[in-house]
Design a protein around this motif. Structure first.
Motif, short mmCIF file in Angstrom:
data_model
loop_
_atom_site.label_atom_id
_atom_site.label_comp_id
_atom_site.label_asym_id
_atom_site.label_seq_id
_atom_site.Cartn_x
_atom_site.Cartn_y
_atom_site.Cartn_z
N MET A 106 -21.32 -19.84 2.29
CA MET A 106 -21.27 -20.13 3.40
C MET A 106 -21.84 -19.48 3.89
O MET A 106 -21.49 -20.77 5.78
CB MET A 106 -19.64 -19.33 3.68
N GLU A 107 -22.17 -19.01 4.68
CA GLU A 107 -23.42 -17.86 6.10
C GLU A 107 -24.32 -18.91 6.21
O GLU A 107 -24.66 -19.38 7.85
CB GLU A 107 -23.84 -16.87 5.49
N LYS A 108 -25.06 -19.64 5.21
CA LYS A 108 -25.96 -20.87 5.46
C LYS A 108 -25.48 -21.79 5.98
O LYS A 108 -25.64 -22.55 6.46
CB LYS A 108 -26.19 -20.82 4.06
N GLN A 109 -24.05 -22.63 5.23
CA GLN A 109 -23.77 -23.72 5.88
C GLN A 109 -23.06 -23.35 6.99
O GLN A 109 -22.52 -24.95 7.78
CB GLN A 109 -22.23 -23.56 4.68
N PHE A 110 -22.24 -22.67 7.63
CA PHE A 110 -21.69 -22.27 8.88
C PHE A 110 -22.53 -22.10 9.75
O PHE A 110 -23.18 -20.99 9.87
CB PHE A 110 -20.48 -21.78 8.71
N SER A 111 -23.34 -22.69 11.02
CA SER A 111 -24.31 -22.04 11.76
C SER A 111 -23.73 -21.29 12.74
O SER A 111 -22.91 -21.27 13.21
CB SER A 111 -24.77 -23.04 12.36
N GLY A 112 -24.37 -19.74 12.41
CA GLY A 112 -24.47 -18.73 13.83
C GLY A 112 -23.10 -18.20 13.32
O GLY A 112 -22.45 -17.97 14.04
N SER A 113 -22.84 -17.66 11.62
CA SER A 113 -22.00 -17.44 11.70
C SER A 113 -22.23 -16.13 10.80
O SER A 113 -23.36 -15.64 10.18
CB SER A 113 -20.91 -17.88 9.73
N MET A 114 -21.33 -15.11 10.27
CA MET A 114 -22.10 -13.28 9.69
C MET A 114 -20.40 -13.12 8.80
O MET A 114 -19.58 -13.48 9.39
CB MET A 114 -22.52 -12.37 10.38
N PHE A 115 -21.07 -12.84 7.05
CA PHE A 115 -20.03 -12.73 6.49
C PHE A 115 -20.22 -11.87 5.54
O PHE A 115 -21.62 -10.95 5.42
CB PHE A 115 -19.84 -13.60 5.73
N VAL A 116 -18.47 -10.65 5.57
CA VAL A 116 -19.25 -9.66 4.92
C VAL A 116 -18.11 -9.70 3.31
O VAL A 116 -16.92 -9.97 4.02
CB VAL A 116 -18.06 -8.43 5.33
N SER A 117 -19.15 -9.50 3.05
CA SER A 117 -17.57 -9.13 0.98
C SER A 117 -17.12 -8.06 1.01
O SER A 117 -18.21 -6.63 0.07
CB SER A 117 -19.10 -9.69 0.11
N SER A 118 -15.62 -7.84 1.04
CA SER A 118 -15.48 -7.05 0.46
C SER A 118 -15.37 -6.39 -0.95
O SER A 118 -14.33 -7.50 -2.06
CB SER A 118 -14.21 -6.61 1.07
N ASN A 119 -15.45 -5.45 -1.70
CA ASN A 119 -15.19 -5.92 -2.98
C ASN A 119 -13.82 -4.35 -3.36
O ASN A 119 -14.26 -3.13 -3.44
CB ASN A 119 -16.22 -5.13 -4.00
N GLY A 120 -12.88 -5.10 -4.01
CA GLY A 120 -11.52 -4.24 -3.71
C GLY A 120 -12.12 -3.86 -5.51
O GLY A 120 -10.30 -2.80 -5.91
N PHE A 121 -12.21 -5.09 -5.96
CA PHE A 121 -11.95 -4.95 -7.70
C PHE A 121 -12.85 -3.56 -8.16
O PHE A 121 -12.37 -3.19 -9.09
CB PHE A 121 -12.65 -6.25 -8.15
N ASN A 122 -14.42 -3.19 -7.47
CA ASN A 122 -14.90 -2.43 -8.05
C ASN A 122 -14.54 -1.13 -7.59
O ASN A 122 -14.95 -0.07 -7.35
CB ASN A 122 -16.61 -2.12 -7.25
N PHE A 123 -13.66 -0.97 -5.93
CA PHE A 123 -12.94 0.26 -5.26
C PHE A 123 -12.57 1.49 -6.58
O PHE A 123 -13.07 2.44 -6.38
CB PHE A 123 -12.20 -0.09 -4.46
N PHE A 124 -11.36 0.03 -7.33
CA PHE A 124 -10.96 1.01 -8.07
C PHE A 124 -11.68 1.39 -9.30
O PHE A 124 -11.08 3.32 -9.80
CB PHE A 124 -9.82 0.08 -9.06
N ASN A 125 -12.82 0.67 -10.04
CA ASN A 125 -13.41 1.81 -11.05
C ASN A 125 -14.24 2.94 -10.41
O ASN A 125 -14.35 3.69 -11.22
CB ASN A 125 -14.70 0.54 -11.29
N LYS A 126 -14.80 2.95 -8.71
CA LYS A 126 -14.67 3.86 -8.12
C LYS A 126 -13.88 5.33 -8.17
O LYS A 126 -14.33 6.67 -8.76
CB LYS A 126 -15.51 3.50 -6.83
N ILE A 127 -12.82 5.08 -8.30
CA ILE A 127 -11.99 5.88 -7.91
C ILE A 127 -11.13 6.85 -9.33
O ILE A 127 -11.15 8.01 -9.51
CB ILE A 127 -10.30 5.60 -7.22
N LYS A 128 -11.31 5.48 -10.60
CA LYS A 128 -10.83 5.98 -11.69
C LYS A 128 -12.16 7.03 -12.21
O LYS A 128 -11.62 7.46 -13.00
CB LYS A 128 -11.15 4.91 -12.14
#
Length: 344
Positions: free
Chosen positions: A255-277
């Motif tokens: 999407m960042e490549k497709q949407f000119s002038g944009s910036m994206f942050v990917s948030s990974n809640g799935f891996n977060f629980f693994n870290k806590i677990k």
């Protein structure tokens, strides 16, 4: 309904002072606009016909002991990110009277519990992502231009392009839809195909927000819906939802490549629980399998519990995630602080 809306306006004036705030040096960005499900709902569902509400005790026990509609004991991920950005908390769109919406220029929360990316994902009445974007469109077209500091096209464009758009949604598309045995719409798709379809739908909807002037995005989708106090831990379910989490980073980069002038942050809640677990004591948790609420009574040691209720997490858990996402970790890539400072 009018009196209820009036209460919300009064509540936020008193507690968060979100009216008439001008873009200032104290905040890193002009505003934070929030879209999503119960993970970030700030009270929109209070105004809807649904049992998916959090406006009764013990919800909000650590939010000034006020059950404002957040599905946790205190602040949500969106709340904590707002604070780190130097902004007041974003009020729920349905909690602001029509005549006052133009005054709110530090961001609005459109999120709604029990809804998802897909329009047919729901449990009772809720705001689909399409509906949330419809309300945001009204904010951009009808409300913001009325504010004295955003009357010119350049001022409005600057406000929208420098603000951050937080999107946290997707778990319900599995829990209430794809994995629901009573729904057959997507049963012909394998987990990889459904993940691709879901992310493509999300991308299309984000493009609408982009076309309205948004440029900075934080996007999170599915959590480990197989892990909860009721299911702890069904790895068969987790493996079915994992492709969506795995594919998110690549999708936001696309999407960042497709949407000119944009910036994206990917948030990974799935891996977060693994870290806590993997090491709960390291993060201060004594219990990561049981709900803090038992028979309607909240536990006393809420900071030591990961789960708040049947599926939502405590503010203590959210706080760890927000800290890591804001200032740099593998949970969010890149981090939100870099996004805020980015000169696009």
């Amino acid at each position: 309904m009018k009196s209820f809306k009036a209460f919300w306006v009064f509540f936020y004036i008193v507690h968060h002072s979100f009216f008439l705030k001008v873009d200032g040096a104290e905040s890193l960005v002009p505003a934070l606009y929030v879209f999503g499900d119960s993970s970030v709902d700030a009270g929109n569902n209070n105004n809807l016909h649904t049992h998916a509400k959090a406006n009764v005790p013990p919800y909000g026990i650590d939010f000034n002991n006020n059950a404002a509609g957040r599905f946790t004991n205190g602040k949500t991920f969106a709340d904590l990110i707002a604070i780190k950005l130097g902004l007041p908390l974003q009020p729920p769109y349905l909690g602001i009277s029509d005549s006052k919406r133009y005054q709110v220029i530090t961001g609005i929360n459109y999120a709604s519990g029990a809804c998802g990316i897909l329009n047919d994902t729901r449990d009772g009445e809720c705001l689909s992502l399409d509906k949330q974007i419809e309300y945001f469109t009204s904010t951009v077209v009808n409300d913001l231009p009325k504010h004295k500091h955003l009357k010119s096209k350049d001022e409005l464009k600057h406000h929208l392009s420098k603000s951050i758009y937080l999107i946290s949604i997707g778990s319900n598309d599995y829990f209430l839809n794809y994995l629901n045995p009573q729904i057959r719409s997507y049963k012909n798709m394998n987990p990889e195909e459904f993940a691709d379809y879901l992310l493509e739908q999300l991308s299309s909807k984000i493009k609408t927000i982009y076309n309205l002037g948004a440029r900075k995005f934080v996007v999170g989708t599915v959590n480990q819906v197989g892990c909860s106090p009721n299911l702890y831990c069904n790895e068969t379910i987790n493996q079915m939802v994992k492709p969506c989490s795995d594919k998110l980073l690549m999708k936001v980069q696309e999407m960042e490549k497709q949407f000119s002038g944009s910036m994206f942050v990917s948030s990974n809640g799935f891996n977060f629980f693994n870290k806590i677990k993997n090491d709960p004591k390291k993060y201060g948790f004594a219990n990561i399998s049981k709900s803090c609420i038992q028979e309607g009574i909240p536990c006393a040691n809420r900071k030591e519990h990961y789960f708040w209720d049947f599926g939502h997490i405590t503010e203590a858990a959210v706080d760890i995630y927000a800290n890591e996402c804001f200032s740099g970790s593998k949970m969010c890539f890149p981090d939100v602080k870099k996004l805020a400072h980015a000169d696009l």
